[in-house]
Write a protein that holds these residues in place. Sequence first.
Motif, PDB file in Angstrom:
ATOM      1  N   GLU A 290       0.828  -1.202   0.000  1.00 47.53           N
ATOM      2  CA  GLU A 290       0.000   0.000   0.000  1.00 47.53           C
ATOM      3  C   GLU A 290       0.866   1.257   0.000  1.00 47.53           C
ATOM      4  O   GLU A 290       0.555   2.250  -0.668  1.00 47.53           O
ATOM      5  CB  GLU A 290      -0.915  -0.016   1.236  1.00 47.53           C
ATOM      6  N   PHE A 291       1.966   1.229   0.754  1.00 46.60           N
ATOM      7  CA  PHE A 291       2.854   2.390   0.799  1.00 46.60           C
ATOM      8  C   PHE A 291       3.475   2.649  -0.574  1.00 46.60           C
ATOM      9  O   PHE A 291       3.559   3.792  -1.040  1.00 46.60           O
ATOM     10  CB  PHE A 291       3.945   2.160   1.845  1.00 46.60           C
ATOM     11  N   GLN A 292       3.911   1.580  -1.239  1.00 43.58           N
ATOM     12  CA  GLN A 292       4.505   1.738  -2.562  1.00 43.58           C
ATOM     13  C   GLN A 292       3.491   2.268  -3.569  1.00 43.58           C
ATOM     14  O   GLN A 292       3.813   3.128  -4.396  1.00 43.58           O
ATOM     15  CB  GLN A 292       5.072   0.395  -3.041  1.00 43.58           C
ATOM     16  N   LEU A 293       2.264   1.785  -3.488  1.00 39.00           N
ATOM     17  CA  LEU A 293       1.217   2.275  -4.392  1.00 39.00           C
ATOM     18  C   LEU A 293       0.914   3.737  -4.116  1.00 39.00           C
ATOM     19  O   LEU A 293       0.678   4.531  -5.041  1.00 39.00           O
ATOM     20  CB  LEU A 293      -0.039   1.420  -4.239  1.00 39.00           C
ATOM     21  N   ALA A 294       0.887   4.108  -2.818  1.00 43.18           N
ATOM     22  CA  ALA A 294       0.613   5.499  -2.478  1.00 43.18           C
ATOM     23  C   ALA A 294       1.716   6.417  -2.990  1.00 43.18           C
ATOM     24  O   ALA A 294       1.465   7.507  -3.514  1.00 43.18           O
ATOM     25  CB  ALA A 294       0.467   5.636  -0.965  1.00 43.18           C
ATOM     26  N   MET A 295       2.980   5.993  -2.842  1.00 47.81           N
ATOM     27  CA  MET A 295       4.079   6.793  -3.342  1.00 47.81           C
ATOM     28  C   MET A 295       4.025   6.925  -4.856  1.00 47.81           C
ATOM     29  O   MET A 295       4.298   7.994  -5.417  1.00 47.81           O
ATOM     30  CB  MET A 295       5.400   6.160  -2.921  1.00 47.81           C
ATOM     31  N   SER A 296       3.679   5.843  -5.534  1.00 50.15           N
ATOM     32  CA  SER A 296       3.547   5.892  -6.987  1.00 50.15           C
ATOM     33  C   SER A 296       2.434   6.840  -7.395  1.00 50.15           C
ATOM     34  O   SER A 296       2.543   7.588  -8.351  1.00 50.15           O
ATOM     35  CB  SER A 296       3.295   4.491  -7.543  1.00 50.15           C
ATOM     36  N   SER A 297       1.333   6.839  -6.636  1.00 47.05           N
ATOM     37  CA  SER A 297       0.212   7.736  -6.930  1.00 47.05           C
ATOM     38  C   SER A 297       0.614   9.189  -6.758  1.00 47.05           C
ATOM     39  O   SER A 297       0.272  10.050  -7.569  1.00 47.05           O
ATOM     40  CB  SER A 297      -0.964   7.395  -6.020  1.00 47.05           C
ATOM     41  N   GLN A 298       1.361   9.482  -5.691  1.00 45.98           N
ATOM     42  CA  GLN A 298       1.805  10.853  -5.470  1.00 45.98           C
ATOM     43  C   GLN A 298       2.745  11.322  -6.574  1.00 45.98           C
ATOM     44  O   GLN A 298       2.689  12.460  -7.018  1.00 45.98           O
ATOM     45  CB  GLN A 298       2.495  10.960  -4.114  1.00 45.98           C
ATOM     46  N   GLY A 299       3.618  10.412  -7.026  1.00 43.36           N
ATOM     47  CA  GLY A 299       4.524  10.770  -8.115  1.00 43.36           C
ATOM     48  C   GLY A 299       3.785  11.116  -9.388  1.00 43.36           C
ATOM     49  O   GLY A 299       4.081  12.088 -10.066  1.00 43.36           O
ATOM     50  N   ASN A 300       2.767  10.353  -9.733  1.00 41.03           N
ATOM     51  CA  ASN A 300       1.966  10.635 -10.925  1.00 41.03           C
ATOM     52  C   ASN A 300       1.215  11.947 -10.767  1.00 41.03           C
ATOM     53  O   ASN A 300       1.008  12.692 -11.715  1.00 41.03           O
ATOM     54  CB  ASN A 300       0.994   9.495 -11.183  1.00 41.03           C
ATOM     55  N   LYS A 358     -15.444  15.477 -12.835  1.00 32.57           N
ATOM     56  CA  LYS A 358     -15.760  14.995 -11.500  1.00 32.57           C
ATOM     57  C   LYS A 358     -15.293  13.560 -11.362  1.00 32.57           C
ATOM     58  O   LYS A 358     -16.022  12.638 -11.665  1.00 32.57           O
ATOM     59  CB  LYS A 358     -17.269  15.095 -11.225  1.00 32.57           C
ATOM     60  N   ARG A 359     -14.085  13.396 -10.992  1.00 29.02           N
ATOM     61  CA  ARG A 359     -13.534  12.055 -10.839  1.00 29.02           C
ATOM     62  C   ARG A 359     -13.963  11.471  -9.513  1.00 29.02           C
ATOM     63  O   ARG A 359     -13.906  12.139  -8.496  1.00 29.02           O
ATOM     64  CB  ARG A 359     -12.008  12.112 -10.915  1.00 29.02           C
ATOM     65  N   PRO A 360     -14.388  10.207  -9.493  1.00 33.29           N
ATOM     66  CA  PRO A 360     -14.774   9.586  -8.225  1.00 33.29           C
ATOM     67  C   PRO A 360     -13.562   9.327  -7.356  1.00 33.29           C
ATOM     68  O   PRO A 360     -12.425   9.424  -7.796  1.00 33.29           O
ATOM     69  CB  PRO A 360     -15.421   8.263  -8.671  1.00 33.29           C
ATOM     70  N   PHE A 361     -13.841   8.950  -6.106  1.00 31.76           N
ATOM     71  CA  PHE A 361     -12.764   8.649  -5.172  1.00 31.76           C
ATOM     72  C   PHE A 361     -11.936   7.483  -5.691  1.00 31.76           C
ATOM     73  O   PHE A 361     -12.483   6.496  -6.174  1.00 31.76           O
ATOM     74  CB  PHE A 361     -13.364   8.279  -3.809  1.00 31.76           C
ATOM     75  N   GLN A 362     -10.626   7.601  -5.615  1.00 27.69           N
ATOM     76  CA  GLN A 362      -9.728   6.561  -6.069  1.00 27.69           C
ATOM     77  C   GLN A 362      -8.994   5.988  -4.879  1.00 27.69           C
ATOM     78  O   GLN A 362      -8.682   6.689  -3.944  1.00 27.69           O
ATOM     79  CB  GLN A 362      -8.711   7.107  -7.076  1.00 27.69           C
ATOM     80  N   GLY A 363      -8.721   4.675  -4.931  1.00 24.87           N
ATOM     81  CA  GLY A 363      -8.010   4.058  -3.837  1.00 24.87           C
ATOM     82  C   GLY A 363      -7.093   2.975  -4.326  1.00 24.87           C
ATOM     83  O   GLY A 363      -7.329   2.340  -5.337  1.00 24.87           O
ATOM     84  N   GLY A 364      -6.039   2.737  -3.608  1.00 24.85           N
ATOM     85  CA  GLY A 364      -5.152   1.616  -3.904  1.00 24.85           C
ATOM     86  C   GLY A 364      -4.504   1.746  -5.265  1.00 24.85           C
ATOM     87  O   GLY A 364      -4.043   2.801  -5.672  1.00 24.85           O
ATOM     88  N   ALA A 365      -4.506   0.610  -5.993  1.00 25.55           N
ATOM     89  CA  ALA A 365      -3.811   0.570  -7.268  1.00 25.55           C
ATOM     90  C   ALA A 365      -4.431   1.474  -8.301  1.00 25.55           C
ATOM     91  O   ALA A 365      -3.798   1.874  -9.243  1.00 25.55           O
ATOM     92  CB  ALA A 365      -3.742  -0.866  -7.762  1.00 25.55           C
ATOM     93  N   ALA A 366      -5.713   1.779  -8.149  1.00 26.81           N
ATOM     94  CA  ALA A 366      -6.374   2.579  -9.179  1.00 26.81           C
ATOM     95  C   ALA A 366      -5.949   4.030  -9.135  1.00 26.81           C
ATOM     96  O   ALA A 366      -6.252   4.790 -10.032  1.00 26.81           O
ATOM     97  CB  ALA A 366      -7.884   2.476  -9.024  1.00 26.81           C
TER      98      ALA A 366
END
Length: 457
Positions: A290-300, A358-366
């Motif tokens: 989850e931490f790695q996915l969150a970091m990847s999301s922040q980078g994007n 209006k993008r819906p809430f995103q979580g995890g890998a998405a």
Amino acid sequence: MPRIASDPALDIEPDFTSATFEGIRNRIIGNTQLTHDEAANELATGWQQDRDIRLAAWTLQVNEETRLAAEAAQAERELLEQERVLLEQEAEKERRETEKKKPKINDFQAGASVGDTLTHRPSQYAIHKLKSFEYVELWYFSPDGCREAADEAKSAADSTFGFTKVDDFIALKPVAAFKPSRKVIQDHSLEWRQFDMAKNSFLLYMNKLKWPEKHQRAITMFFMNVVSHPQRSEPFGERALLLYAARVRRDWHDTLALDNAFDISVFNTTLLKNLAEEVWNKLRLESLTEFQLAMSSQGNGRESHTSSHRNQARSSTRPTRSRSRSPARNSSGRLPPRSSSPNRQRPRQDPKRPSQDKRPFQGGAASSGHHACALCLGRFAHNIHKCKSDLLWDNKTPTSCRRSAEGRLVNAQGLQLCYDWQRPNGCASTSKDHIHECSGCGNTDHGAQKCPRGQEV
């Protein structure tokens, strides 16, 4: 000795002094000095001796005939008795066969009232498993499992039967007795409340189905050790205890079938410690992922933000018009209200594609937009942890799995799939509780991220 025709005792002694025997007397007298009376006595004595001999022979003959007649009568009686016994045995056999074919019903206690509470009834499949001393998941005995069984009983056809072996005979039974539920939850995935309620119903039906007293006491003590263990107060202690209860009880049933079973009531603290470590390792891996996915999301997100600033900078360097046409004002000095022109309509958005405004809430890998949802295999922005779609991302193909009420992935056979296997990093566990099967197509050589049915990047 020749057979004597009549009883010699009934013979009448002749009168040897009569004229009939005079010639015989004369021959006896002959040259002797006997008188006729003495000669008659000699004849009478000879007749008496002859009668005694014949009387003795007659007695022997009568006794022998009586014995033979008794033996013949006895043999006849024995034959008749054998025939009677055979007839009775045949009749008893026919009666037993008739009794077997008749439906059975037990007696009841006259005057006894129904109890104040009624026990929820599990499915026929669970009862059949428990009656056969086979392993069955505790979920079937939980309130959810019993309610699901009641709903199935209302909708399922009672006329569907299958073959089964009863003693030495092949019998027909409803297919419901052999069909597992698609909604079943493995023991280690139950909530603690479900586990606690299900084990009470499980023990009750063990008693109803006449399990041996020794086995009932052992499994009762096993559950008591689990629910009263101090590990419950530790972080994720209940999760470790559920895993211990699930694996130990299954292994106990396996060893019972092999006739080398252990005493399940003896609690193994070392095994619990190892299983608790396994739970912690899994939690650490999930947290790291989850931490790695969150970091990847922040980078994007930073890349998208930088691109937006560049676009704004380019637009600011464009030349502006020196003249601007201002709208005419009305008599009050105010601008007239804007009216939408019929020739200038906003383009309609495809409902199948997510809105860009209006993008819906995103979580995890998405969150990064690159990882596929484990259920619909879509890579568009949506909450992949709560996706409950019954169609794939193309809105045409049915999903291979479904999401249970607890949010877990369950395949068509009702088995819970390993969620880590569907993640980009996969799962390295070799435990039989980790079902490594693609949630998109069911293959075991890849997970959802590499499924050919998934949405392309």
